[in-house]
Structures are given as structure tokens and as C-alpha cells.
Motif scaffolding. Structure first.
Motif, PDB file in Angstrom:
ATOM      1  N   SER A  88      -0.294  10.283 -17.480  1.00  0.00           N
ATOM      2  CA  SER A  88       0.395   9.253 -18.317  1.00  0.00           C
ATOM      3  C   SER A  88       1.622   8.845 -17.640  1.00  0.00           C
ATOM      4  O   SER A  88       2.443   7.829 -18.135  1.00  0.00           O
ATOM      5  N   ASP A  89       1.906   8.969 -16.422  1.00  0.00           N
ATOM      6  CA  ASP A  89       2.983   8.786 -15.924  1.00  0.00           C
ATOM      7  C   ASP A  89       2.687   7.386 -14.903  1.00  0.00           C
ATOM      8  O   ASP A  89       3.691   7.021 -14.093  1.00  0.00           O
ATOM      9  N   TRP A  90       1.631   6.715 -15.172  1.00  0.00           N
ATOM     10  CA  TRP A  90       1.347   5.585 -14.050  1.00  0.00           C
ATOM     11  C   TRP A  90       1.483   4.316 -15.195  1.00  0.00           C
ATOM     12  O   TRP A  90       0.705   4.078 -16.027  1.00  0.00           O
ATOM     13  N   ILE A  91       1.772   3.098 -14.434  1.00  0.00           N
ATOM     14  CA  ILE A  91       1.392   1.754 -14.788  1.00  0.00           C
ATOM     15  C   ILE A  91       0.744   1.108 -13.554  1.00  0.00           C
ATOM     16  O   ILE A  91       1.094   1.225 -12.540  1.00  0.00           O
ATOM     17  N   TYR A  92      -0.257   0.639 -14.099  1.00  0.00           N
ATOM     18  CA  TYR A  92      -1.172  -0.346 -13.399  1.00  0.00           C
ATOM     19  C   TYR A  92      -1.078  -1.646 -13.267  1.00  0.00           C
ATOM     20  O   TYR A  92      -0.885  -2.029 -14.436  1.00  0.00           O
TER      21      TYR A  92
ATOM     22  N   VAL B 150      -6.323  -2.885  -7.510  1.00  0.00           N
ATOM     23  CA  VAL B 150      -5.298  -2.377  -8.312  1.00  0.00           C
ATOM     24  C   VAL B 150      -3.963  -1.705  -7.955  1.00  0.00           C
ATOM     25  O   VAL B 150      -4.310  -0.670  -6.863  1.00  0.00           O
ATOM     26  N   MET B 151      -2.990  -1.841  -8.320  1.00  0.00           N
ATOM     27  CA  MET B 151      -1.754  -1.168  -8.004  1.00  0.00           C
ATOM     28  C   MET B 151      -1.408  -0.206  -8.912  1.00  0.00           C
ATOM     29  O   MET B 151      -1.617  -0.125 -10.199  1.00  0.00           O
ATOM     30  N   ALA B 152      -0.877   1.200  -8.480  1.00  0.00           N
ATOM     31  CA  ALA B 152      -0.602   2.273  -9.592  1.00  0.00           C
ATOM     32  C   ALA B 152       0.905   2.461  -8.955  1.00  0.00           C
ATOM     33  O   ALA B 152       1.247   2.837  -7.820  1.00  0.00           O
ATOM     34  N   LYS B 153       1.786   2.250  -9.998  1.00  0.00           N
ATOM     35  CA  LYS B 153       3.229   2.604  -9.655  1.00  0.00           C
ATOM     36  C   LYS B 153       3.680   3.617 -10.771  1.00  0.00           C
ATOM     37  O   LYS B 153       3.437   3.536 -11.840  1.00  0.00           O
ATOM     38  N   SER B 154       4.300   4.746 -10.350  1.00  0.00           N
ATOM     39  CA  SER B 154       4.979   5.647 -11.147  1.00  0.00           C
ATOM     40  C   SER B 154       6.150   5.184 -12.182  1.00  0.00           C
ATOM     41  O   SER B 154       6.920   4.394 -11.842  1.00  0.00           O
ATOM     42  N   LYS B 155       6.150   5.550 -13.397  1.00  0.00           N
ATOM     43  CA  LYS B 155       7.184   4.878 -14.420  1.00  0.00           C
ATOM     44  C   LYS B 155       8.165   5.642 -14.022  1.00  0.00           C
ATOM     45  O   LYS B 155       9.267   4.856 -14.379  1.00  0.00           O
ATOM     46  N   SER B 156       8.433   6.642 -13.187  1.00  0.00           N
ATOM     47  CA  SER B 156       9.668   7.210 -13.052  1.00  0.00           C
ATOM     48  C   SER B 156       9.960   7.101 -11.422  1.00  0.00           C
ATOM     49  O   SER B 156      11.039   7.613 -11.155  1.00  0.00           O
ATOM     50  N   GLY B 157       9.308   6.030 -10.958  1.00  0.00           N
ATOM     51  CA  GLY B 157       9.676   5.543  -9.657  1.00  0.00           C
ATOM     52  C   GLY B 157      10.923   4.819  -9.401  1.00  0.00           C
ATOM     53  O   GLY B 157      11.183   3.911 -10.228  1.00  0.00           O
TER      54      GLY B 157
ATOM     55  N   TYR C  41      13.196   1.903  -6.860  1.00  0.00           N
ATOM     56  CA  TYR C  41      12.741   0.944  -5.753  1.00  0.00           C
ATOM     57  C   TYR C  41      13.426   1.209  -4.489  1.00  0.00           C
ATOM     58  O   TYR C  41      14.572   1.318  -4.447  1.00  0.00           O
ATOM     59  N   GLU C  42      12.233   1.841  -3.604  1.00  0.00           N
ATOM     60  CA  GLU C  42      12.694   1.992  -2.262  1.00  0.00           C
ATOM     61  C   GLU C  42      12.253   1.125  -1.186  1.00  0.00           C
ATOM     62  O   GLU C  42      11.234   1.301  -0.878  1.00  0.00           O
ATOM     63  N   SER C  43      13.138   0.445  -0.707  1.00  0.00           N
ATOM     64  CA  SER C  43      12.738  -0.611   0.521  1.00  0.00           C
ATOM     65  C   SER C  43      11.927   0.006   1.441  1.00  0.00           C
ATOM     66  O   SER C  43      12.506   1.002   2.226  1.00  0.00           O
ATOM     67  N   ASP C  44      11.007  -0.764   1.972  1.00  0.00           N
ATOM     68  CA  ASP C  44      10.130  -0.298   3.194  1.00  0.00           C
ATOM     69  C   ASP C  44       9.749   1.125   3.190  1.00  0.00           C
ATOM     70  O   ASP C  44       9.097   1.706   4.079  1.00  0.00           O
ATOM     71  N   LYS C  45       9.457   1.552   2.065  1.00  0.00           N
ATOM     72  CA  LYS C  45       8.968   2.912   1.764  1.00  0.00           C
ATOM     73  C   LYS C  45       7.616   2.847   0.861  1.00  0.00           C
ATOM     74  O   LYS C  45       7.400   2.068   0.245  1.00  0.00           O
ATOM     75  N   ARG C  46       6.546   3.611   1.426  1.00  0.00           N
ATOM     76  CA  ARG C  46       5.195   3.554   0.735  1.00  0.00           C
ATOM     77  C   ARG C  46       5.254   4.247  -0.282  1.00  0.00           C
ATOM     78  O   ARG C  46       4.583   5.541  -0.198  1.00  0.00           O
ATOM     79  N   THR C  47       5.857   3.963  -1.388  1.00  0.00           N
ATOM     80  CA  THR C  47       5.966   5.034  -2.628  1.00  0.00           C
ATOM     81  C   THR C  47       5.018   4.615  -3.757  1.00  0.00           C
ATOM     82  O   THR C  47       4.883   5.089  -4.819  1.00  0.00           O
ATOM     83  N   MET C  48       4.386   3.279  -3.508  1.00  0.00           N
ATOM     84  CA  MET C  48       3.503   2.769  -4.707  1.00  0.00           C
ATOM     85  C   MET C  48       1.829   3.267  -3.902  1.00  0.00           C
ATOM     86  O   MET C  48       2.109   3.534  -2.930  1.00  0.00           O
ATOM     87  N   PHE C  49       0.949   3.077  -5.118  1.00  0.00           N
ATOM     88  CA  PHE C  49      -0.280   3.274  -4.517  1.00  0.00           C
ATOM     89  C   PHE C  49      -1.104   1.968  -4.747  1.00  0.00           C
ATOM     90  O   PHE C  49      -0.826   1.249  -5.606  1.00  0.00           O
ATOM     91  N   LYS C  50      -2.266   1.734  -3.724  1.00  0.00           N
ATOM     92  CA  LYS C  50      -3.180   0.469  -4.002  1.00  0.00           C
ATOM     93  C   LYS C  50      -4.423   1.152  -3.879  1.00  0.00           C
ATOM     94  O   LYS C  50      -4.772   2.034  -2.992  1.00  0.00           O
ATOM     95  N   ILE C  51      -5.468   0.738  -4.578  1.00  0.00           N
ATOM     96  CA  ILE C  51      -6.641   1.060  -4.704  1.00  0.00           C
ATOM     97  C   ILE C  51      -7.551  -0.171  -4.378  1.00  0.00           C
ATOM     98  O   ILE C  51      -7.389  -1.085  -5.226  1.00  0.00           O
TER      99      ILE C  51
END
Length: 357
Positions: free
Chosen positions: A24-28, A179-186, A188-198
Motif C-alpha cells: 500500500s506504500d506505492w504510487i505507480y 512503469v515507475m514505482a514511487k514510495s508514498k513516504s519518499g 525528493y532526493e536529487s541525484d539519488k536512485r530512490t525511485m524504482f523503474k520496471i
């Protein structure tokens, strides 16, 4: 510009994973195939910034006025510039826009106008939102751009994994990367790979027709393998490269390829210079362009005997859109069998189902 965030800054990045994360913590979101951009607006000033911090304003003049009309007076947003044509995203048309001649850019801005798809809000008014969780940034983005009209869009988003999987399965033919997957609680961290891509991944068998030396200049390691496929006319077309190897593997490849280098250029299909405008239509390695930026594109030929199975994510204009990955050697397969016919063709879905033209 008098903003809480000053350009240039680097965008947040994504790490590739194999499948959609559940929970439940993801926005796609759809993964757009375009130019990543950050847009800074301060009153009458707009800066459209590229991923590496440079201004794109002169290349996309048709976006300036719509952004001034629709963005909040003081804001920083994250998004992607795309061109949609004939029901699909057209990355080739997008690349043509990075042209040194202003007259050419002006003409193309009318013939193939770009759009901008926004998916994050970094600042609004005098407030920096980067320390806010993504679910709040998304709601604020929807609020300040609730009246967005083409060519400005807010990307579709969902927390329904089944719908995201449907996007992944159906819309590749329209030019979407995945598709991108982003944590709802994430944050914004510049130049860091904190999102996911499928992303999509397929495999095919290619002729290994040449290679480039590794950048150390000592000719003790292989930098990349040059891949080819035969078209319907029997012409070997250069379709891309494999180059993600460990240093140990690069050194091993020197010995492995040595027997295939002997007299390789004698009958090599890429041995002669081909006029790009000729009827042969051959794609071959080594051609300079404004994208190569003076890089050494010299290469060494190999006899047309080696076949490799590679994985790739997307085919564009007869070439691999991104670097392919070497899976294994196929000593059981003849080079002549390495044709475009083996590639899976994904039928296009209507782009308007996810992005209204």
C-alpha cells in the motif's frame, strides 16, 4: 530567479528492478520515453532545465508560453518533454529538436510540437517541498495544475498495482518505457536512485561483427561488442552494442575474440564507406553525429561468424534504444539466422487512453 530552489539542480533518479513492488506504500506512474526536465518559473522567467543542468529553452520555444500561462508564478516542477505522433511517443522526432540552427528548431516546433508531462512538485511560492513526502507533493501538484491543458499534462498515477501492471503490459507499443514505482513516504532526493523503474526485457540473437577497445588506451581490454541483424534485403545492419562487463571479462574477451580478428575486414559487410542517402540504407558503426560529441568511435572488425544472445528492452528505428546485455554465446546458430524477423512486434495501443493528444 528568486525561488527557494535555484537552478541548476539534478533530478531524482530511479533504480531498475524486475517486477512491480507490492503493498500500500506505492504510487505507480507510466514511464515516459522523453527528455527529463526540471522547470523553474519566477514570474515572467522560465527555465526548462535538462537532466544534466543545461537550459532547453531554445530547443522547445513552443512550451514557454503554455508554461507561463499554466504554472504557478513561483514554482519548480519535475517532468518529461515528449513528442506524440500517430498514436505513439516519437523519441526520434524529439532528438531532432536538439539542433544548432534556430531556424530549424522553429520549423520543427511547428511541425512536431512537444508536450510536457509533469509528475512532481519541488517548490511552490516561497516553500520548498522536497522534504515533504511524495503523496503530499503529488496532491499539491494536482491542486496547482488542476486546470492544465495541452501541451501541459499531469502524468496519470495510481496506487492500484493491477492497473499499473495493465499499463506495463498494454502500452509499450505506444512508446512507453515501462512503469515507475514511487514510495508514498519518499522525499525528493536529487541525484539519488530512490525511485524504482520496471522496464520491458526481451532477447534476440545477434551477429557480433566487431568491437571497440576499452577506454584505458592500452588495448588490453574490450570496451564494447558491436551487434548486427540482417534485414529483408540481406544487409547486415548495426543495431547496438553490449558494454556492461567487469574488467576481468573485458580482458578475457581480448583472447576470446583474437581468432575472429584474422582477415576480418577482407569480406566484412561494413568494410566500405556507405553514403547515408544511398539505396543500401546500411546502418554501420563509427558515424559521427552531434550526439557522439567527438568521442572515438573507431572499431575493430570481426569475421561474421560469432552469434550472441542478448537481452534488450526496446527497439527504435531498427536499433536498440538502450544498451543490450550479453547473455550467452550461441555456437549452435548460424549468423544468417540473426534477422529482424525474430523480434517481437508489440501492437500499438491508443496513446489517448493514457495521454490525450
Amino acid at each position: 530567479m528568486n525561488l527557494p530552489i535555484h537552478p541548476p539542480i539534478l533530478p531524482m533518479l530511479a533504480k531498475r528492478i524486475e517486477k512491480l513492488p507490492a503493498g500500500s506504500d506505492w504510487i505507480y506512474e507510466p514511464k515516459w520515453d522523453g527528455f527529463r526536465t526540471l522547470v523553474f518559473r519566477d514570474g515572467g522567467e522560465i527555465m526548462i532545465q535538462s537532466r544534466d543542468g543545461k537550459s532547453l529553452n531554445r530547443y522547445f520555444p513552443e512550451l514557454i508560453e503554455p508554461l507561463l500561462e499554466q504554472l504557478p508564478r513561483k514554482c519548480v516542477v519535475d517532468g518529461e518533454i515528449v513528442i506524440a505522433r500517430r498514436g505513439a511517443l516519437d523519441f526520434d522526432a524529439l532528438q531532432l529538436r536538439i539542433h544548432p540552427a534556430a531556424s530549424r528548431v522553429k520549423l520543427l516546433s511547428r511541425q512536431t510540437p512537444a508536450s510536457i508531462v509533469l509528475f512532481d512538485l519541488l517548490a511552490n511560492d516561497h516553500r520548498d517541498f522536497r522534504s515533504e513526502v511524495f503523496s503530499r507533493r503529488r496532491k499539491k501538484l494536482e491542486s496547482v495544475l488542476s486546470g492544465a491543458t495541452p501541451p501541459v499534462y499531469i502524468t496519470p498515477a495510481t496506487d492500484d498495482a493491477a492497473l499499473a501492471q495493465d499499463w506495463f503490459d498494454r502500452f509499450e507499443g505506444a512508446g512507453f518505457d515501462g512503469v515507475m514505482a514511487k514510495s508514498k513516504s519518499g522525499l525528493y532526493e536529487s541525484d539519488k536512485r530512490t525511485m524504482f523503474k520496471i522496464k520491458h526485457e526481451r532477447d534476440c540473437d545477434c551477429v557480433v561483427a566487431g568491437f571497440r577497445w576499452y577506454r584505458n588506451g592500452e588495448r588490453s581490454a574490450v570496451g564494447s561488442l558491436l551487434l548486427g541483424l540482417f534485414d529483408d534485403a540481406g544487409i547486415l545492419q548495426h543495431v547496438g552494442v553490449c558494454s556492461s562487463f567487469s574488467l576481468k571479462k573485458r580482458r578475457e574477451l581480448v583472447s576470446f575474440l583474437k581468432p575472429y580478428r584474422k582477415n576480418a575486414m577482407t569480406q566484412h559487410p561494413w568494410r566500405t564507406s556507405i553514403d547515408p542517402g544511398s539505396k543500401s540504407g546500411m546502418k554501420k558503426p563509427g558515424a559521427q553525429s552531434r550526439w557522439s560529441q567527438g568521442k572515438d568511435l573507431s572499431w575493430e572488425p570481426l569475421r561474421i561468424e560469432l552469434v550472441a544472445e542478448v537481452s534488450y528492452d526496446h527497439m527504435q528505428s531498427g536499433r536498440f534504444r538502450h544498451m543490450a546485455q550479453l547473455r550467452r554465446w550461441r555456437f549452435d546458430k548460424a549468423p544468417e539466422q540473426c534477422t529482424y524477423d525474430q523480434l517481437e512486434v508489440v501492437p500499438p495501443e491508443e496513446l489517448k487512453a493514457i495521454f490525450s493528444e
